[in-house]
Design a protein around this motif. Sequence first.
Motif, PDB file in Angstrom:
ATOM      1  N   THR A   4       0.833  -1.199   0.000  1.00 45.63           N
ATOM      2  CA  THR A   4       0.000   0.000   0.000  1.00 45.63           C
ATOM      3  C   THR A   4       0.870   1.253   0.000  1.00 45.63           C
ATOM      4  O   THR A   4       2.021   1.219   0.417  1.00 45.63           O
ATOM      5  N   SER A   5       0.281   2.336  -0.435  1.00 45.43           N
ATOM      6  CA  SER A   5       0.995   3.607  -0.465  1.00 45.43           C
ATOM      7  C   SER A   5       0.787   4.344   0.858  1.00 45.43           C
ATOM      8  O   SER A   5      -0.153   4.046   1.601  1.00 45.43           O
ATOM      9  N   PRO A   6       1.626   5.343   1.149  1.00 44.52           N
ATOM     10  CA  PRO A   6       1.414   6.144   2.355  1.00 44.52           C
ATOM     11  C   PRO A   6       0.051   6.847   2.350  1.00 44.52           C
ATOM     12  O   PRO A   6      -0.572   7.007   3.402  1.00 44.52           O
ATOM     13  N   ILE A   7      -0.435   7.215   1.175  1.00 41.11           N
ATOM     14  CA  ILE A   7      -1.747   7.870   1.086  1.00 41.11           C
ATOM     15  C   ILE A   7      -2.840   6.877   1.459  1.00 41.11           C
ATOM     16  O   ILE A   7      -3.738   7.188   2.240  1.00 41.11           O
ATOM     17  N   PRO A  24     -10.941  14.769   2.754  1.00 45.89           N
ATOM     18  CA  PRO A  24      -9.674  14.458   2.081  1.00 45.89           C
ATOM     19  C   PRO A  24      -8.536  15.396   2.509  1.00 45.89           C
ATOM     20  O   PRO A  24      -7.384  15.006   2.497  1.00 45.89           O
ATOM     21  N   ALA A  25      -8.881  16.622   2.905  1.00 42.70           N
ATOM     22  CA  ALA A  25      -7.848  17.549   3.389  1.00 42.70           C
ATOM     23  C   ALA A  25      -7.196  17.012   4.654  1.00 42.70           C
ATOM     24  O   ALA A  25      -5.991  17.229   4.873  1.00 42.70           O
ATOM     25  N   ALA A  26      -7.946  16.292   5.490  1.00 38.17           N
ATOM     26  CA  ALA A  26      -7.363  15.696   6.701  1.00 38.17           C
ATOM     27  C   ALA A  26      -6.325  14.645   6.332  1.00 38.17           C
ATOM     28  O   ALA A  26      -5.299  14.508   7.002  1.00 38.17           O
ATOM     29  N   VAL A  27      -6.584  13.906   5.259  1.00 39.66           N
ATOM     30  CA  VAL A  27      -5.615  12.912   4.775  1.00 39.66           C
ATOM     31  C   VAL A  27      -4.355  13.629   4.302  1.00 39.66           C
ATOM     32  O   VAL A  27      -3.235  13.252   4.660  1.00 39.66           O
ATOM     33  N   ALA A  28      -4.540  14.685   3.512  1.00 42.99           N
ATOM     34  CA  ALA A  28      -3.395  15.447   3.000  1.00 42.99           C
ATOM     35  C   ALA A  28      -2.586  16.048   4.141  1.00 42.99           C
ATOM     36  O   ALA A  28      -1.348  16.032   4.111  1.00 42.99           O
ATOM     37  N   LYS A  29      -3.260  16.549   5.161  1.00 42.27           N
ATOM     38  CA  LYS A  29      -2.564  17.143   6.317  1.00 42.27           C
ATOM     39  C   LYS A  29      -1.817  16.084   7.114  1.00 42.27           C
ATOM     40  O   LYS A  29      -0.757  16.364   7.676  1.00 42.27           O
ATOM     41  N   ALA A  30      -2.353  14.870   7.167  1.00 40.73           N
ATOM     42  CA  ALA A  30      -1.658  13.778   7.859  1.00 40.73           C
ATOM     43  C   ALA A  30      -0.365  13.415   7.129  1.00 40.73           C
ATOM     44  O   ALA A  30       0.609  12.993   7.749  1.00 40.73           O
ATOM     45  N   LEU A  31      -0.352  13.598   5.822  1.00 43.76           N
ATOM     46  CA  LEU A  31       0.828  13.280   5.019  1.00 43.76           C
ATOM     47  C   LEU A  31       1.873  14.390   5.068  1.00 43.76           C
ATOM     48  O   LEU A  31       3.073  14.120   5.106  1.00 43.76           O
ATOM     49  N   ASP A  32       1.423  15.642   5.033  1.00 45.65           N
ATOM     50  CA  ASP A  32       2.338  16.786   4.952  1.00 45.65           C
ATOM     51  C   ASP A  32       1.631  17.993   5.564  1.00 45.65           C
ATOM     52  O   ASP A  32       0.906  18.699   4.861  1.00 45.65           O
ATOM     53  N   ALA A  33       1.843  18.215   6.846  1.00 41.87           N
ATOM     54  CA  ALA A  33       1.118  19.254   7.574  1.00 41.87           C
ATOM     55  C   ALA A  33       1.331  20.651   6.987  1.00 41.87           C
ATOM     56  O   ALA A  33       0.422  21.471   6.999  1.00 41.87           O
ATOM     57  N   GLU A  34       2.491  20.928   6.472  1.00 40.12           N
ATOM     58  CA  GLU A  34       2.768  22.270   5.949  1.00 40.12           C
ATOM     59  C   GLU A  34       2.433  22.398   4.467  1.00 40.12           C
ATOM     60  O   GLU A  34       1.953  23.440   4.033  1.00 40.12           O
ATOM     61  N   GLY A  35       2.689  21.375   3.687  1.00 36.52           N
ATOM     62  CA  GLY A  35       2.443  21.432   2.245  1.00 36.52           C
ATOM     63  C   GLY A  35       1.267  20.579   1.831  1.00 36.52           C
ATOM     64  O   GLY A  35       1.263  20.008   0.739  1.00 36.52           O
ATOM     65  N   TRP A  36       0.249  20.519   2.677  1.00 34.98           N
ATOM     66  CA  TRP A  36      -0.861  19.589   2.439  1.00 34.98           C
ATOM     67  C   TRP A  36      -1.619  19.871   1.152  1.00 34.98           C
ATOM     68  O   TRP A  36      -2.115  18.953   0.522  1.00 34.98           O
ATOM     69  N   ARG A  37      -1.681  21.119   0.734  1.00 35.50           N
ATOM     70  CA  ARG A  37      -2.438  21.437  -0.489  1.00 35.50           C
ATOM     71  C   ARG A  37      -1.845  20.747  -1.717  1.00 35.50           C
ATOM     72  O   ARG A  37      -2.572  20.377  -2.630  1.00 35.50           O
ATOM     73  N   VAL A  44      -4.211  12.551  -3.161  1.00 32.82           N
ATOM     74  CA  VAL A  44      -5.227  11.936  -2.296  1.00 32.82           C
ATOM     75  C   VAL A  44      -6.466  11.606  -3.128  1.00 32.82           C
ATOM     76  O   VAL A  44      -7.016  10.506  -3.026  1.00 32.82           O
ATOM     77  N   ARG A  45      -6.886  12.537  -3.968  1.00 30.36           N
ATOM     78  CA  ARG A  45      -8.061  12.315  -4.821  1.00 30.36           C
ATOM     79  C   ARG A  45      -7.855  11.105  -5.732  1.00 30.36           C
ATOM     80  O   ARG A  45      -8.730  10.243  -5.843  1.00 30.36           O
ATOM     81  N   ASN A  46      -6.700  11.030  -6.389  1.00 25.05           N
ATOM     82  CA  ASN A  46      -6.422   9.899  -7.286  1.00 25.05           C
ATOM     83  C   ASN A  46      -6.425   8.574  -6.539  1.00 25.05           C
ATOM     84  O   ASN A  46      -6.962   7.576  -7.033  1.00 25.05           O
ATOM     85  N   GLU A  47      -5.831   8.554  -5.362  1.00 23.89           N
ATOM     86  CA  GLU A  47      -5.795   7.319  -4.564  1.00 23.89           C
ATOM     87  C   GLU A  47      -7.208   6.940  -4.112  1.00 23.89           C
ATOM     88  O   GLU A  47      -7.588   5.765  -4.150  1.00 23.89           O
TER      89      GLU A  47
END
Length: 82
Positions: free
Chosen positions: A2-5, A24-37, A43-46
């Motif tokens: 599995t991927s980190p996402i 989905p923004a919570a997922v992105a923030k879990a991966l990269d708190a500063e560069g989550w955008r 995240v969408r593709n996964e």
Amino acid sequence: MTSPIEDAIEALLAAAPEGKSIDPAAVAKALDAEGWRRQLGRVRNEAIGMARQGRLVILRHGKPADPDTFKGVYRLKRPDPA
């Protein structure tokens, strides 16, 4: 493998109360708190891939959406038990 996402999506869905969705923004923030955008497209593709496999449901306006055609703001949820 599995991927980190995918791992982040699974972890947040597991932590969410039964029947509740996650942002989905919570997922992105879990991966990269500063560069989550920058992570939102990945995240969408996964999420689309996982929805196609039946591992999660993509919601639009609280209703299941087709992973191949949905647009705009969405949320993620575990599929309802059969």
